[in-house]
Structure formats: structure tokens, C-alpha cells
Design a protein around this motif. Sequence first.
Motif, PDB file in Angstrom:
ATOM      1  N   ALA A   1      -8.177 -27.799  -9.954  1.00 13.66           N
ATOM      2  CA  ALA A   1      -8.796 -27.657  -8.632  1.00 13.66           C
ATOM      3  C   ALA A   1      -7.788 -27.929  -7.519  1.00 13.66           C
ATOM      4  N   SER A   2      -6.908 -28.908  -7.721  1.00 14.87           N
ATOM      5  CA  SER A   2      -5.916 -29.224  -6.694  1.00 14.87           C
ATOM      6  C   SER A   2      -5.029 -28.025  -6.397  1.00 14.87           C
ATOM      7  N   ASP A   3      -4.573 -27.342  -7.442  1.00 17.26           N
ATOM      8  CA  ASP A   3      -3.737 -26.163  -7.234  1.00 17.26           C
ATOM      9  C   ASP A   3      -4.498 -25.083  -6.478  1.00 17.26           C
ATOM     10  N   GLU A   4      -5.772 -24.890  -6.811  1.00 14.84           N
ATOM     11  CA  GLU A   4      -6.571 -23.863  -6.141  1.00 14.84           C
ATOM     12  C   GLU A   4      -6.819 -24.224  -4.678  1.00 14.84           C
ATOM     13  N   ILE A   5      -6.985 -25.497  -4.392  1.00 11.22           N
ATOM     14  CA  ILE A   5      -7.166 -25.924  -2.997  1.00 11.22           C
ATOM     15  C   ILE A   5      -5.867 -25.710  -2.226  1.00 11.22           C
ATOM     16  N   LEU A   6      -4.741 -26.057  -2.839  1.00 11.99           N
ATOM     17  CA  LEU A   6      -3.451 -25.839  -2.196  1.00 11.99           C
ATOM     18  C   LEU A   6      -3.245 -24.347  -1.920  1.00 11.99           C
ATOM     19  N   LYS A   7      -3.610 -23.504  -2.889  1.00 15.66           N
ATOM     20  CA  LYS A   7      -3.509 -22.050  -2.682  1.00 15.66           C
ATOM     21  C   LYS A   7      -4.401 -21.610  -1.518  1.00 15.66           C
ATOM     22  N   GLY A   8      -5.596 -22.192  -1.414  1.00 21.83           N
ATOM     23  CA  GLY A   8      -6.512 -21.866  -0.319  1.00 21.83           C
ATOM     24  C   GLY A   8      -5.952 -22.280   1.031  1.00 21.83           C
ATOM     25  N   LEU A   9      -5.333 -23.459   1.089  1.00 20.51           N
ATOM     26  CA  LEU A   9      -4.718 -23.920   2.338  1.00 20.51           C
ATOM     27  C   LEU A   9      -3.612 -22.964   2.780  1.00 20.51           C
ATOM     28  N   VAL A  10      -2.855 -22.466   1.801  1.00 23.42           N
ATOM     29  CA  VAL A  10      -1.790 -21.508   2.102  1.00 23.42           C
ATOM     30  C   VAL A  10      -2.392 -20.177   2.525  1.00 23.42           C
TER      31      VAL A  10
ATOM     32  N   PRO B   1     -16.546 -28.224   4.550  1.00 23.92           N
ATOM     33  CA  PRO B   1     -16.229 -28.389   5.973  1.00 23.92           C
ATOM     34  C   PRO B   1     -16.194 -27.056   6.721  1.00 23.92           C
ATOM     35  N   GLY B   2     -16.458 -27.106   8.001  1.00 26.20           N
ATOM     36  CA  GLY B   2     -16.479 -25.905   8.828  1.00 26.20           C
ATOM     37  C   GLY B   2     -15.142 -25.188   8.925  1.00 26.20           C
ATOM     38  N   TRP B   3     -14.049 -25.902   8.724  1.00 26.49           N
ATOM     39  CA  TRP B   3     -12.735 -25.268   8.828  1.00 26.49           C
ATOM     40  C   TRP B   3     -12.395 -24.405   7.615  1.00 26.49           C
ATOM     41  N   VAL B   4     -13.146 -24.546   6.523  1.00 29.39           N
ATOM     42  CA  VAL B   4     -12.852 -23.813   5.285  1.00 29.39           C
ATOM     43  C   VAL B   4     -13.295 -22.358   5.393  1.00 29.39           C
ATOM     44  N   ASP B   5     -12.362 -21.446   5.157  1.00 25.69           N
ATOM     45  CA  ASP B   5     -12.670 -20.024   5.022  1.00 25.69           C
ATOM     46  C   ASP B   5     -12.964 -19.810   3.540  1.00 25.69           C
ATOM     47  N   LYS B   6     -14.224 -19.589   3.204  1.00 25.51           N
ATOM     48  CA  LYS B   6     -14.629 -19.505   1.802  1.00 25.51           C
ATOM     49  C   LYS B   6     -13.908 -18.389   1.050  1.00 25.51           C
ATOM     50  N   ASN B   7     -13.514 -17.334   1.734  1.00 27.61           N
ATOM     51  CA  ASN B   7     -12.755 -16.265   1.079  1.00 27.61           C
ATOM     52  C   ASN B   7     -11.372 -16.759   0.657  1.00 27.61           C
ATOM     53  N   ALA B   8     -10.717 -17.549   1.502  1.00 25.29           N
ATOM     54  CA  ALA B   8      -9.395 -18.083   1.180  1.00 25.29           C
ATOM     55  C   ALA B   8      -9.469 -19.069   0.016  1.00 25.29           C
ATOM     56  N   PHE B   9     -10.601 -19.745  -0.127  1.00 28.80           N
ATOM     57  CA  PHE B   9     -10.768 -20.758  -1.171  1.00 28.80           C
ATOM     58  C   PHE B   9     -11.626 -20.253  -2.331  1.00 28.80           C
ATOM     59  N   SER B  10     -11.751 -18.950  -2.468  1.00 29.59           N
ATOM     60  CA  SER B  10     -12.621 -18.394  -3.508  1.00 29.59           C
ATOM     61  C   SER B  10     -12.173 -18.749  -4.923  1.00 29.59           C
ATOM     62  N   GLY B  11     -10.913 -19.152  -5.108  1.00 27.55           N
ATOM     63  CA  GLY B  11     -10.419 -19.565  -6.421  1.00 27.55           C
ATOM     64  C   GLY B  11     -10.902 -20.946  -6.831  1.00 27.55           C
ATOM     65  N   VAL B  12     -11.443 -21.719  -5.889  1.00 28.49           N
ATOM     66  CA  VAL B  12     -11.959 -23.052  -6.201  1.00 28.49           C
ATOM     67  C   VAL B  12     -13.327 -22.894  -6.857  1.00 28.49           C
ATOM     68  N   LYS B  13     -13.469 -23.444  -8.059  1.00 22.35           N
ATOM     69  CA  LYS B  13     -14.735 -23.312  -8.783  1.00 22.35           C
ATOM     70  C   LYS B  13     -15.888 -23.863  -7.951  1.00 22.35           C
TER      71      LYS B  13
ATOM     72  N   VAL C   1     -12.674 -30.033   0.136  1.00 21.23           N
ATOM     73  CA  VAL C   1     -13.426 -28.808   0.407  1.00 21.23           C
ATOM     74  C   VAL C   1     -14.903 -28.940   0.043  1.00 21.23           C
ATOM     75  N   GLY C   2     -15.392 -30.159  -0.162  1.00 25.79           N
ATOM     76  CA  GLY C   2     -16.795 -30.383  -0.454  1.00 25.79           C
ATOM     77  C   GLY C   2     -16.984 -31.274  -1.672  1.00 25.79           C
ATOM     78  N   HIS C   3     -18.222 -31.345  -2.132  1.00 24.62           N
ATOM     79  CA  HIS C   3     -18.560 -32.082  -3.354  1.00 24.62           C
ATOM     80  C   HIS C   3     -19.551 -31.251  -4.159  1.00 24.62           C
ATOM     81  N   ARG C   4     -19.666 -31.561  -5.442  1.00 26.58           N
ATOM     82  CA  ARG C   4     -20.532 -30.772  -6.319  1.00 26.58           C
ATOM     83  C   ARG C   4     -21.983 -31.244  -6.218  1.00 26.58           C
ATOM     84  N   ILE C   5     -22.912 -30.280  -6.285  1.00 26.87           N
ATOM     85  CA  ILE C   5     -24.339 -30.568  -6.405  1.00 26.87           C
ATOM     86  C   ILE C   5     -24.941 -29.559  -7.382  1.00 26.87           C
ATOM     87  N   VAL C   6     -26.073 -29.911  -7.919  1.00 31.46           N
ATOM     88  CA  VAL C   6     -26.769 -29.027  -8.851  1.00 31.46           C
ATOM     89  C   VAL C   6     -27.334 -27.833  -8.087  1.00 31.46           C
TER      90      VAL C   6
END
Length: 184
Positions: free
Chosen positions: A66-75, A150-162, A115-120
Motif C-alpha cells: 500500500a505504501s508504494d501505491e500511495i507514493l505512486k499516487g502522490l507522484v 481526504p479532500g485533496w486525494v484525486d481518486k483516479n491518481a490513487f486508483s492503485g490503492v486497494k 488516504v483514509g481508513h478501511r470500513i466494511v
Amino acid sequence: MKKILLVAGTALILAGCGEKGDFEKAINAKISKSKVCYSLQNNDFAFNKGFPVKVNHGYRSAGYNASDEILKGLVEQGLLTVSQQSNGFSSVDVLEVTAKGQEVDFWNREEGACVGHRIVAEITSWTEPSAGAGVKITQVTYRWKLDGVPGWVDKNAFSGVKGMAEPEEAKIVLVKTNNGWVAR
């Protein structure tokens, strides 16, 4: 007779919903505690010192991280750049905040970039609760998603995050206690 069957059927459905709701509550109590973040060994140090930050990426596993995917999303969102710099026989990642990244408050001093927390999202199935080792247990299959994004997250950029784009399937064991179901 039809009324009795209707009442009995309704009672069974409601009993299942109650149990399903109890399962969801127990699982959320466990999985929503930790945030999904890209973090450095010392976030406060990095925050105080400022960027650029040099990060040893060491021996990364070939699996999902997940850390790598978040880093990729930030980039991908244009908040950070990552370059490699030679460090003897290996290399280090150099993280640098972009001009766009300086306009966004995406770094937390304690947790890094979260980029958030998990929920069912839904309970899909469970085993019949049974006694084992002196306790009543069940295995629950569920789907989870990210919440509190968070509002700053572009969900398309972070789509690799499960859990960002589509719910993910998982299993967990629940134990019945005097205070209800608890995830282990």
C-alpha cells in the motif's frame, strides 16, 4: 397458516440482519483503527527538516504494498517527485514536494500521507457460529473499502490503492464474548 409462515420468515430475515450488523460492527471496530498511509521512519524529522528527503527503499517485496501505491499516487497527482540517487552500490529514492504539493496539506507529522481508513462495504457470507476451544467463533467473508478519504486525494491518481476504486474481499474470525462479537 400463511400468516404464521410470513411472521416466521420475517423473524428469520430480521435475525440475520441483526447478526450481520453485529458482524459489521465488530469488524469495523478492528479494521477502521489504522489509517492507510505512506510513512517514513521518522515523519516528524522529515517534516521539520523539510523535503527533499532521501529514502532507502531496501528490499521491497514483489507483492502488493500500500505504501508504494500511495507514493505512486502522490507522484501521479503531481504532489511529489521521486528520483533515484546513487548511494555506493545501491541507490536511494529522493522525494521532493512539487509546487502543486506545496499548496496542499497532504503530510501529517505523525502518520505521513494518509488516504483514509478501511470500513466494511458489505458482509458477503459467514460460517455457522460454532463452539471451539471453549468459545463461540465464526469466520466472516466481507468486502471493505476506504473511508475518510481526504479532500485533496484525486481518486483516479490513487486508483492503485486497494479499496479506493472498488471494494476488496477479506476474511476475519470473530469470537462471541459477553459484550458481543469481537474480531481477532
